[in-house]
Design a protein around this motif. Structure first.
Motif, PDB file in Angstrom:
ATOM      1  N   VAL A   1       0.877  -1.170   0.000  1.00 17.70           N
ATOM      2  CA  VAL A   1       0.000   0.000   0.000  1.00 17.70           C
ATOM      3  C   VAL A   1       0.916   1.222   0.000  1.00 17.70           C
ATOM      4  CG1 VAL A   1      -1.739   1.310   1.269  1.00 17.70           C
ATOM      5  CG2 VAL A   1      -1.839  -1.189   1.243  1.00 17.70           C
ATOM      6  N   PRO A   2       0.924   2.004  -1.086  1.00 17.19           N
ATOM      7  CA  PRO A   2       1.802   3.175  -1.139  1.00 17.19           C
ATOM      8  C   PRO A   2       1.273   4.295  -0.238  1.00 17.19           C
ATOM      9  CG  PRO A   2       0.391   3.159  -3.049  1.00 17.19           C
ATOM     10  CD  PRO A   2       0.108   1.882  -2.291  1.00 17.19           C
ATOM     11  N   GLU A   3       2.108   5.268   0.007  1.00 15.83           N
ATOM     12  CA  GLU A   3       1.662   6.454   0.740  1.00 15.83           C
ATOM     13  C   GLU A   3       0.655   7.201  -0.140  1.00 15.83           C
ATOM     14  OE1 GLU A   3       2.282   7.613   3.847  1.00 15.83           O
ATOM     15  OE2 GLU A   3       3.285   5.696   4.156  1.00 15.83           O
ATOM     16  N   TYR A   4      -0.498   7.507   0.412  1.00 13.71           N
ATOM     17  CA  TYR A   4      -1.494   8.272  -0.329  1.00 13.71           C
ATOM     18  C   TYR A   4      -2.395   8.987   0.655  1.00 13.71           C
ATOM     19  CZ  TYR A   4      -5.180   4.797   0.613  1.00 13.71           C
ATOM     20  OH  TYR A   4      -6.091   3.983   1.215  1.00 13.71           O
ATOM     21  N   GLU A   5      -3.080   9.995   0.149  1.00  9.94           N
ATOM     22  CA  GLU A   5      -4.042  10.739   0.964  1.00  9.94           C
ATOM     23  C   GLU A   5      -5.170  11.233   0.073  1.00  9.94           C
ATOM     24  OE1 GLU A   5      -2.411  14.292   2.674  1.00  9.94           O
ATOM     25  OE2 GLU A   5      -1.401  14.845   0.822  1.00  9.94           O
ATOM     26  N   PHE A   6      -6.309  11.425   0.677  1.00  5.22           N
ATOM     27  CA  PHE A   6      -7.450  11.986  -0.036  1.00  5.22           C
ATOM     28  C   PHE A   6      -7.314  13.501  -0.026  1.00  5.22           C
ATOM     29  CE2 PHE A   6      -9.042   7.782   0.516  1.00  5.22           C
ATOM     30  CZ  PHE A   6      -9.951   7.599  -0.515  1.00  5.22           C
ATOM     31  N   ILE A   7      -7.188  14.101  -1.208  1.00  4.52           N
ATOM     32  CA  ILE A   7      -7.108  15.563  -1.268  1.00  4.52           C
ATOM     33  C   ILE A   7      -8.497  16.181  -1.443  1.00  4.52           C
ATOM     34  CG2 ILE A   7      -4.707  15.672  -1.983  1.00  4.52           C
ATOM     35  CD1 ILE A   7      -5.586  15.959  -4.851  1.00  4.52           C
ATOM     36  N   SER A   8      -9.463  15.342  -1.773  1.00  8.66           N
ATOM     37  CA  SER A   8     -10.876  15.717  -1.751  1.00  8.66           C
ATOM     38  C   SER A   8     -11.649  14.407  -1.541  1.00  8.66           C
ATOM     39  CB  SER A   8     -11.292  16.406  -3.057  1.00  8.66           C
ATOM     40  OG  SER A   8     -11.386  15.483  -4.106  1.00  8.66           O
ATOM     41  N   ASP A   9     -12.961  14.469  -1.559  1.00 10.05           N
ATOM     42  CA  ASP A   9     -13.742  13.245  -1.375  1.00 10.05           C
ATOM     43  C   ASP A   9     -13.621  12.283  -2.557  1.00 10.05           C
ATOM     44  OD1 ASP A   9     -14.625  13.872   1.132  1.00 10.05           O
ATOM     45  OD2 ASP A   9     -16.494  14.801   0.442  1.00 10.05           O
ATOM     46  N   THR A  10     -13.194  12.799  -3.705  1.00 11.98           N
ATOM     47  CA  THR A  10     -13.161  11.972  -4.911  1.00 11.98           C
ATOM     48  C   THR A  10     -11.774  11.827  -5.540  1.00 11.98           C
ATOM     49  OG1 THR A  10     -13.684  13.879  -6.306  1.00 11.98           O
ATOM     50  CG2 THR A  10     -15.543  12.556  -5.479  1.00 11.98           C
ATOM     51  N   VAL A  11     -10.760  12.489  -5.008  1.00 12.43           N
ATOM     52  CA  VAL A  11      -9.420  12.448  -5.605  1.00 12.43           C
ATOM     53  C   VAL A  11      -8.401  12.068  -4.548  1.00 12.43           C
ATOM     54  CG1 VAL A  11      -7.635  13.772  -6.809  1.00 12.43           C
ATOM     55  CG2 VAL A  11     -10.033  14.186  -7.323  1.00 12.43           C
ATOM     56  N   ILE A  12      -7.535  11.109  -4.913  1.00 15.78           N
ATOM     57  CA  ILE A  12      -6.438  10.743  -4.026  1.00 15.78           C
ATOM     58  C   ILE A  12      -5.126  11.163  -4.682  1.00 15.78           C
ATOM     59  CG2 ILE A  12      -7.620   8.809  -2.914  1.00 15.78           C
ATOM     60  CD1 ILE A  12      -6.070   6.912  -4.713  1.00 15.78           C
ATOM     61  N   ALA A  13      -4.181  11.544  -3.840  1.00 12.78           N
ATOM     62  CA  ALA A  13      -2.816  11.851  -4.279  1.00 12.78           C
ATOM     63  C   ALA A  13      -1.916  10.752  -3.757  1.00 12.78           C
ATOM     64  CB  ALA A  13      -2.380  13.212  -3.751  1.00 12.78           C
ATOM     65  N   VAL A  14      -1.319  10.013  -4.666  1.00  4.50           N
ATOM     66  CA  VAL A  14      -0.428   8.908  -4.315  1.00  4.50           C
ATOM     67  C   VAL A  14       1.001   9.412  -4.399  1.00  4.50           C
ATOM     68  CG1 VAL A  14       0.244   6.536  -4.842  1.00  4.50           C
ATOM     69  CG2 VAL A  14      -2.084   7.287  -5.304  1.00  4.50           C
ATOM     70  N   GLY A  15       1.756   9.158  -3.349  1.00  2.00           N
ATOM     71  CA  GLY A  15       3.161   9.575  -3.333  1.00  2.00           C
ATOM     72  C   GLY A  15       3.446  10.676  -2.380  1.00  2.00           C
TER      73      GLY A  15
END
Length: 192
Positions: free
Chosen positions: A178-192
């Motif tokens: 599981v890479p580092e990621y976060e939700f930047i909105s309810d519908t978009v994730i930023a991986v890395g």
């Protein structure tokens, strides 16, 4: 008048070239040290700056993925750092199945909550690279073989992963990463 203390006094003779401020020798020393410093920076800066990542590496360092179009039970493939990335929206039945699996039955014990983000337990993000020898497992696309545990199946050496990307059978030593990621909105994730 004579000095009666028995000590001789000497008259200090001032050099006409020496002024009260900076002497010529001091100026030459300061100029030499400054030139050496500028020369050192001129040599060291290119060596250090060439170690910085190039623009194409920086561009690949993060990937934004829109998860709004992923239906429950569906997976998509994306690319992250030139490797496949699997993003899956789990169904309530798949979440229940993953949570019902005893951690003692797993080779690399991780719960579904360990592999997802709070508030988004239905979105599973994993690297699409088998942890055995780096093949790309099947199961992310429609109609592919998902293996015995209805998750992912590596056709190279027969590793079977469950719906949470956890290794269940075969030679792979660990779960899909599981890479580092976060939700930047309810519908978009930023991986890395």
């Amino acid at each position: 008048m004579a000095d009666t203390s028995g000590t001789a006094t000497a008259d200090v003779i001032k050099d006409p070239k020496q002024e009260d401020g900076v002497r010529r020798r001091d100026f030459i020393n300061i100029a030499a040290v400054s030139a050496a410093g500028v020369g050192t920076i001129g040599i060291v800066y290119p060596l250090v700056s060439q170690m910085a990542p190039s623009a194409d590496v920086l561009a690949d360092s993060t990937t934004d993925v829109d998860v709004s179009a992923i239906e429950p039970g569906q997976s998509i493939k994306a690319i992250f750092r030139k490797q496949p990335l699997f993003v899956k929206r789990l169904t309530p039945a798949e979440i229940a199945e993953a949570n019902a699996t005893p951690l003692s039955d797993l080779r690399d014990a991780e719960s579904l909550a360990d592999r997802t983000r709070p508030g988004h337990e239905d979105i599973l993000v994993t690297m699409g690279v088998c942890t055995h020898l780096g093949c790309v497992p099947l199961g992310a696309a429609e109609g592919e073989n998902k293996g015995e545990y209805d998750g992912y199946f590596c056709p190279c050496h027969g590793s079977h992963y469950d719906v949470a990307g956890r290794i269940r059978k075969g030679p792979a030593p660990t779960n899909l990463e599981v890479p580092e990621y976060e939700f930047i909105s309810d519908t978009v994730i930023a991986v890395g």
